[in-house]
Motif scaffolding. Structure first.
Motif: not given
Length: 118
Positions: A48-50, A55-60, A65-68, A77-81
């Motif tokens: 999230e902070s950059g 390094i893979n599709e899930d992380e991309k 997702f966090i960029s909206g 992702e739902k838990a992080w949101a």
């Protein structure tokens, strides 16, 4: 559900400021959500902070997702949101009055001149 290719955090993620007794004991998260946040939280925070590059599709997808740009599609992702909403969202404060704007209605009813303070 397919397993996620997001890297596990090197150390457990703990947010002592917002959840001093841990995610499990906060009452805000299910056991599964708490375990996901603890296991992946440091990685997600770094993505999230950059500080960490995907390094893979899930992380991309997570970064999008966090960029909206996209919706959450997995439990992580739902838990992080949910975590972000609870940890960084605005707190609601309740007063005896329905809203602060109503206070002016009460102020007009009384003035210091009406009271004999001797």
């Amino acid at each position: 559900m397919k397993s996620l290719a997001i890297r596990l955090s090197a150390k457990p993620y703990i947010d002592r400021q917002k959840f001093p007794y841990g995610f499990r004991k906060s009452g805000d998260f299910s056991i599964t959500e708490a375990d996901l946040l603890t296991s992946y939280g440091r990685t997600l925070l770094s993505l999230e902070s950059g500080d960490l590059s995907p390094i893979n599709e899930d992380e991309k997808h997570f970064v999008e997702f966090i960029s909206g740009k996209v919706e959450a599609i997995n439990n992580l992702e739902k838990a992080w949101a949910k975590y972000v909403r609870l940890a960084r969202g605005k707190k609601h404060f309740y007063t005896l009055h329905s809203s602060a704007s109503n206070q002016s209605d009460y102020d007009d009813d009384f003035s210091d001149e009406e009271f004999d303070v001797a």
